[in-house]
Write a protein that holds these residues in place. Structure first.
Motif, mmCIF file in Angstrom:
data_model
loop_
_atom_site.group_PDB
_atom_site.id
_atom_site.type_symbol
_atom_site.label_atom_id
_atom_site.label_comp_id
_atom_site.label_asym_id
_atom_site.label_seq_id
_atom_site.Cartn_x
_atom_site.Cartn_y
_atom_site.Cartn_z
ATOM 1 N N GLN A 1 0.868 -1.176 0.000
ATOM 2 C CA GLN A 1 0.000 0.000 0.000
ATOM 3 C C GLN A 1 0.904 1.225 0.000
ATOM 4 O OE1 GLN A 1 -3.648 1.063 2.517
ATOM 5 N NE2 GLN A 1 -1.958 1.906 3.676
ATOM 6 N N LEU A 2 0.639 2.143 -0.905
ATOM 7 C CA LEU A 2 1.364 3.409 -0.965
ATOM 8 C C LEU A 2 0.359 4.542 -0.847
ATOM 9 C CD1 LEU A 2 3.611 2.792 -4.116
ATOM 10 C CD2 LEU A 2 4.309 2.591 -1.729
ATOM 11 N N ILE A 3 0.690 5.550 -0.058
ATOM 12 C CA ILE A 3 -0.061 6.799 -0.045
ATOM 13 C C ILE A 3 0.985 7.875 -0.276
ATOM 14 C CG2 ILE A 3 -1.449 8.418 1.284
ATOM 15 C CD1 ILE A 3 -2.619 5.993 2.762
ATOM 16 N N GLY A 4 0.893 8.538 -1.416
ATOM 17 C CA GLY A 4 1.905 9.525 -1.762
ATOM 18 C C GLY A 4 1.482 10.365 -2.953
ATOM 19 N N ASN A 5 2.424 11.157 -3.438
ATOM 20 C CA ASN A 5 2.153 12.079 -4.535
ATOM 21 C C ASN A 5 2.713 11.559 -5.850
ATOM 22 O OD1 ASN A 5 2.456 13.929 -1.925
ATOM 23 N ND2 ASN A 5 0.946 14.777 -3.323
ATOM 24 N N VAL A 6 1.935 11.772 -6.908
ATOM 25 C CA VAL A 6 2.310 11.313 -8.245
ATOM 26 C C VAL A 6 3.390 12.207 -8.824
ATOM 27 C CG1 VAL A 6 1.458 11.002 -10.615
ATOM 28 C CG2 VAL A 6 0.061 10.284 -8.674
ATOM 29 N N GLY A 7 4.382 11.566 -9.422
ATOM 30 C CA GLY A 7 5.427 12.271 -10.152
ATOM 31 C C GLY A 7 5.184 12.088 -11.640
ATOM 32 N N LYS B 1 0.134 14.699 -12.341
ATOM 33 C CA LYS B 1 1.301 14.957 -11.513
ATOM 34 C C LYS B 1 0.903 15.818 -10.316
ATOM 35 C CE LYS B 1 5.996 16.730 -11.754
ATOM 36 N NZ LYS B 1 7.054 17.219 -12.615
ATOM 37 N N GLY B 2 1.361 15.435 -9.124
ATOM 38 C CA GLY B 2 1.064 16.193 -7.908
ATOM 39 C C GLY B 2 -0.113 15.673 -7.120
ATOM 40 N N ASP B 3 -0.959 14.829 -7.732
ATOM 41 C CA ASP B 3 -2.114 14.288 -7.016
ATOM 42 C C ASP B 3 -1.673 13.396 -5.859
ATOM 43 O OD1 ASP B 3 -3.694 15.523 -8.901
ATOM 44 O OD2 ASP B 3 -4.333 13.682 -9.902
ATOM 45 N N LEU B 4 -2.411 13.454 -4.759
ATOM 46 C CA LEU B 4 -2.203 12.541 -3.647
ATOM 47 C C LEU B 4 -3.026 11.298 -3.937
ATOM 48 C CD1 LEU B 4 -1.020 12.022 -0.795
ATOM 49 C CD2 LEU B 4 -3.149 12.982 0.120
ATOM 50 N N VAL B 5 -2.378 10.123 -3.944
ATOM 51 C CA VAL B 5 -3.057 8.890 -4.321
ATOM 52 C C VAL B 5 -2.818 7.786 -3.296
ATOM 53 C CG1 VAL B 5 -2.968 9.393 -6.803
ATOM 54 C CG2 VAL B 5 -1.104 8.101 -5.736
ATOM 55 N N ARG B 6 -3.697 6.805 -3.338
ATOM 56 C CA ARG B 6 -3.536 5.568 -2.572
ATOM 57 C C ARG B 6 -3.519 4.431 -3.577
ATOM 58 N NH1 ARG B 6 -6.940 1.454 -0.505
ATOM 59 N NH2 ARG B 6 -6.022 0.453 1.333
ATOM 60 N N SER C 1 -6.463 5.038 -6.313
ATOM 61 C CA SER C 1 -7.477 6.035 -5.957
ATOM 62 C C SER C 1 -6.851 7.406 -5.758
ATOM 63 C CB SER C 1 -8.171 5.650 -4.652
ATOM 64 O OG SER C 1 -8.695 4.348 -4.723
ATOM 65 N N ILE C 2 -7.526 8.433 -6.248
ATOM 66 C CA ILE C 2 -7.094 9.813 -6.015
ATOM 67 C C ILE C 2 -7.699 10.267 -4.695
ATOM 68 C CG2 ILE C 2 -7.148 12.192 -6.846
ATOM 69 C CD1 ILE C 2 -7.509 11.044 -9.695
ATOM 70 N N LEU C 3 -6.840 10.656 -3.752
ATOM 71 C CA LEU C 3 -7.314 11.162 -2.460
ATOM 72 C C LEU C 3 -7.490 12.674 -2.493
ATOM 73 C CD1 LEU C 3 -5.033 9.042 -0.085
ATOM 74 C CD2 LEU C 3 -7.383 8.563 -0.839
ATOM 75 N N ALA C 4 -6.608 13.383 -3.222
ATOM 76 C CA ALA C 4 -6.708 14.832 -3.367
ATOM 77 C C ALA C 4 -5.991 15.232 -4.652
ATOM 78 C CB ALA C 4 -6.079 15.554 -2.178
ATOM 79 N N LYS C 5 -6.556 16.174 -5.363
ATOM 80 C CA LYS C 5 -5.925 16.667 -6.581
ATOM 81 C C LYS C 5 -4.713 17.508 -6.199
ATOM 82 C CE LYS C 5 -7.192 16.062 -10.255
ATOM 83 N NZ LYS C 5 -6.656 14.998 -11.118
ATOM 84 N N GLY C 6 -3.785 17.674 -7.120
ATOM 85 C CA GLY C 6 -2.542 18.408 -6.883
ATOM 86 C C GLY C 6 -2.735 19.782 -6.272
ATOM 87 N N GLY C 7 -3.847 20.421 -6.584
ATOM 88 C CA GLY C 7 -4.141 21.744 -6.039
ATOM 89 C C GLY C 7 -4.653 21.696 -4.615
#
Length: 107
Positions: free
Chosen positions: A9-15, A64-69, A97-103
């Motif tokens: 399981q990863l929770i982090g930001n997309v590069g 890019k920048g989205d917080l995802v799980r 899954s997208i938890l929060a958009k980059g903004g």
């Protein structure tokens, strides 16, 4: 229920996102935090996630920048032959899954 399970399981930001015909590669940055000599330290680790067609719809809106799980299974792969043969561990996504958009807006 299986006795042996390998999963991640990863929770982090997309590069970087690299889309191909039947597969997409998404790099996800996670922070490893630990305490050393009473001080908190942090290290960013980049993980390359392999997304096959079963999660293609889930990554359509990822930027890019989205917080995802991401959850999935690790697997070993081998490329090349003879002296050029190389091994690596791939992280194959089962859910994305997208938890929060980059903004920073919640989704």
């Amino acid at each position: 229920m299986p006795k042996n399970v390998a999963e991640f399981q990863l929770i982090g930001n997309v590069g970087k996102i690299t889309r191909r015909e039947k597969v997409a590669y998404v790099s996800v940055a996670v922070n490893n935090n630990w305490r050393e000599d009473g001080e908190w330290k942090s290290e960013t680790v980049w993980n390359s996630v392999v997304c096959f067609q079963n999660v293609a719809a889930q990554i359509e809106a990822v930027e890019k920048g989205d917080l995802v799980r991401v959850t999935g299974t690790p697997r070993e792969s081998r490329h090349g032959e003879g002296a050029d043969e190389k091994y690596r561990t791939e992280l194959v996504a089962q859910t994305f899954s997208i938890l929060a958009k980059g903004g920073g807006e919640e989704k």
